[in-house]
Write an enzyme that holds these catalytic residues in place. Structure first.
Site, mmCIF file in Angstrom:
data_model
loop_
_atom_site.group_PDB
_atom_site.id
_atom_site.type_symbol
_atom_site.label_atom_id
_atom_site.label_comp_id
_atom_site.label_asym_id
_atom_site.label_seq_id
_atom_site.Cartn_x
_atom_site.Cartn_y
_atom_site.Cartn_z
ATOM 1 C CB ALA A 10 2.615 12.306 68.422
ATOM 2 C CB SER A 11 6.206 16.868 67.672
ATOM 3 O OG SER A 11 5.326 17.897 68.074
ATOM 4 N NE ARG A 12 6.260 21.098 70.920
ATOM 5 C CZ ARG A 12 5.436 21.883 71.622
ATOM 6 N NH1 ARG A 12 5.647 22.053 72.908
ATOM 7 N NH2 ARG A 12 4.426 22.493 71.049
ATOM 8 C CG ASP A 60 -2.779 23.675 61.503
ATOM 9 O OD1 ASP A 60 -3.485 23.258 62.449
ATOM 10 O OD2 ASP A 60 -2.624 24.877 61.253
ATOM 11 C CG ASN A 87 -1.862 14.838 72.881
ATOM 12 O OD1 ASN A 87 -1.940 14.914 74.100
ATOM 13 N ND2 ASN A 87 -0.841 15.367 72.205
ATOM 14 C CB SER A 139 -7.976 20.144 80.575
ATOM 15 O OG SER A 139 -7.615 20.907 81.716
ATOM 16 C CE1 TYR A 152 -5.809 23.759 77.124
ATOM 17 C CE2 TYR A 152 -6.673 23.625 79.358
ATOM 18 C CZ TYR A 152 -5.904 23.099 78.341
ATOM 19 O OH TYR A 152 -5.225 21.909 78.531
ATOM 20 C CE LYS A 156 -7.641 20.760 76.307
ATOM 21 N NZ LYS A 156 -7.086 19.782 75.361
ATOM 22 C CB ILE A 185 0.873 16.857 82.587
ATOM 23 C CG1 ILE A 185 -0.508 16.261 82.915
ATOM 24 C CG2 ILE A 185 1.863 15.759 82.146
ATOM 25 C CD1 ILE A 185 -0.548 15.209 83.991
HETATM 26 P P1 NAP Z 1 2.769 20.572 74.622
HETATM 27 O O1 NAP Z 1 3.970 19.980 75.289
HETATM 28 O O2 NAP Z 1 2.693 22.032 74.429
HETATM 29 O O3 NAP Z 1 2.576 19.829 73.201
HETATM 30 C C1 NAP Z 1 1.526 20.185 72.363
HETATM 31 C C2 NAP Z 1 1.515 19.265 71.160
HETATM 32 O O4 NAP Z 1 0.367 19.626 70.360
HETATM 33 C C3 NAP Z 1 2.742 19.426 70.299
HETATM 34 O O5 NAP Z 1 3.164 18.157 69.850
HETATM 35 C C4 NAP Z 1 2.241 20.267 69.119
HETATM 36 O O6 NAP Z 1 2.879 19.948 67.892
HETATM 37 C C5 NAP Z 1 0.792 19.809 69.030
HETATM 38 N N1 NAP Z 1 -0.051 20.758 68.320
HETATM 39 C C6 NAP Z 1 -0.445 21.993 68.702
HETATM 40 N N2 NAP Z 1 -1.205 22.565 67.741
HETATM 41 C C7 NAP Z 1 -1.282 21.665 66.730
HETATM 42 C C8 NAP Z 1 -1.915 21.659 65.466
HETATM 43 N N3 NAP Z 1 -2.628 22.707 65.047
HETATM 44 N N4 NAP Z 1 -1.800 20.565 64.673
HETATM 45 C C9 NAP Z 1 -1.076 19.493 65.096
HETATM 46 N N5 NAP Z 1 -0.452 19.432 66.292
HETATM 47 C C10 NAP Z 1 -0.549 20.516 67.084
HETATM 48 O O7 NAP Z 1 1.445 20.208 75.406
HETATM 49 P P2 NAP Z 1 1.048 18.945 76.296
HETATM 50 O O8 NAP Z 1 1.104 19.368 77.702
HETATM 51 O O9 NAP Z 1 1.760 17.726 75.868
HETATM 52 O O10 NAP Z 1 -0.503 18.860 75.912
HETATM 53 C C11 NAP Z 1 -1.075 17.786 75.171
HETATM 54 C C12 NAP Z 1 -2.578 17.797 75.404
HETATM 55 O O11 NAP Z 1 -2.828 17.595 76.791
HETATM 56 C C13 NAP Z 1 -3.234 19.115 75.031
HETATM 57 O O12 NAP Z 1 -4.484 18.870 74.423
HETATM 58 C C14 NAP Z 1 -3.421 19.793 76.378
HETATM 59 O O13 NAP Z 1 -4.487 20.712 76.363
HETATM 60 C C15 NAP Z 1 -3.703 18.603 77.250
HETATM 61 N N6 NAP Z 1 -3.475 18.868 78.677
HETATM 62 C C16 NAP Z 1 -2.222 19.204 79.121
HETATM 63 C C17 NAP Z 1 -2.046 19.464 80.491
HETATM 64 C C18 NAP Z 1 -0.720 19.845 81.048
HETATM 65 O O14 NAP Z 1 -0.664 20.231 82.241
HETATM 66 N N7 NAP Z 1 0.369 19.741 80.325
HETATM 67 C C19 NAP Z 1 -3.142 19.384 81.362
HETATM 68 C C20 NAP Z 1 -4.384 19.046 80.850
HETATM 69 C C21 NAP Z 1 -4.545 18.778 79.513
HETATM 70 P P3 NAP Z 1 4.018 20.881 67.188
HETATM 71 O O15 NAP Z 1 4.959 21.324 68.258
HETATM 72 O O16 NAP Z 1 4.632 19.916 66.208
HETATM 73 O O17 NAP Z 1 3.306 22.020 66.506
#
Ligand code: NAP
Length: 243
Positions: A10-12, A60, A87, A139, A152, A156, A185
């Protein structure tokens, strides 16, 4: 009593927006982060200044013991868990022939094992309370597959199988389990896409834009209120992929 929600990653990006939405609904949020501590602290500060109920926890979630710590911390401090949003996730673009065993393990553990493990950890409390909501962020690639994102896509699709199977297993305990399968997204995950690549997606999308993290948070808001939806994969993608 306020509802209690854990949001992993949830940080980003999407997770951060989900945490904000839940806090705005008056829910006590435990926002998990791993590497982005400064961003998590900023989220906490911003929401606390608005009087929202927000807590952060570093874990983690690809590791069993850290999932256990996150859930133990939540239960000791807040006594229950009403909502779990799985998430946290990572992506990687590689041809199948370039994927290493380490890549495979990192992707499977971060995207899929984390959700499985978090479900294992929160379910005893949810079953005891005969109430709970679990939402897995999968996804569209888990549904239709993606070239150069094979691992990936596998993670999913696995998440969606977890959603369907768990919905059947825990439905009698009044626990609803669903997936949200986003399209493209606008987050850090896609920061390396070129303008042309984004335009290509927009041109193929009936609603003529890519998604925002808020689009996913809005669907979660609906899912945590709805009472008769479980085991479903809901794709939020502006019509880009219609299955
Ligand atoms: P993002 O901006 O890269 O953010 C990823 C988040 O996951 C960050 O808060 C990160 O935390 C956290 N994370 C990664 N590895 C982790 C771990 N081992 N333990 C705890 N936290 C972890 O990605 P996003 O686009 O928001 O994606 C969020 C979800 O949506 C993902 O599951 C992604 O596959 C899914 N999704 C995204 C899209 C898209 O187009 N963006 C499309 C389909 C699905 P830290 O930075 O603190 O490590």
């Amino acid at each position: 009593m306020n509802k209690v929600a854990i949001v992993t990653g949830a940080s980003r990006g999407i997770g951060k927006e989900i945490a904000k939405m839940l806090a705005n609904e008056g829910i006590q949020v435990i926002a998990n982060y791993n590497k982005s501590e400064e961003k998590a602290l900023k989220l906490k500060k911003d929401l606390e200044e608005q009087g929202k109920l927000i807590d952060i926890f570093k874990a983690d979630v690809s590791k069993q013991e850290e999932c256990e710590s996150l859930v133990k911390y939540t239960l000791e401090k807040y006594n229950k868990i009403d909502i779990l949003i799985n998430n946290a996730g990572i992506d990687q673009y590689k041809l199948i022939t370039e994927v290493t065993k380490q890549d495979w393990e990192d992707m499977l553990n971060t995207n899929l094992y984390s959700a499985f493990c978090m479900c294992q950890q929160v379910l005893p409390n949810m079953i005891h309370n005969k109430s709970g909501r679990i939402i897995n962020i999968s996804s569209i690639w888990g549904i239709v597959g993606a070239s150069q994102e094979i691992v990936y896509s596998i993670t999913k699709a696995g998440l969606d199988a977890l959603t369907k199977s768990l919905a059947k297993e825990v439905g009698p305990s009044n626990i609803k389990v669903n997936s949200i399968a986003p399209g493209l997204i606008d987050t850090d995950m896609n920061k390396d896409l070129t303008e042309d690549e984004v335009k290509y997606v927009i041109d193929q999308t009936p609603l003529e834009r890519i998604g925002k993290p808020q689009d996913i948070a809005k669907c979660i808001k609906w899912l945590i209120e709805d009472d008769f939806t479980t085991g479903q994969i809901i794709s939020i993608n502006g019509g880009w992929i219609i299955t």
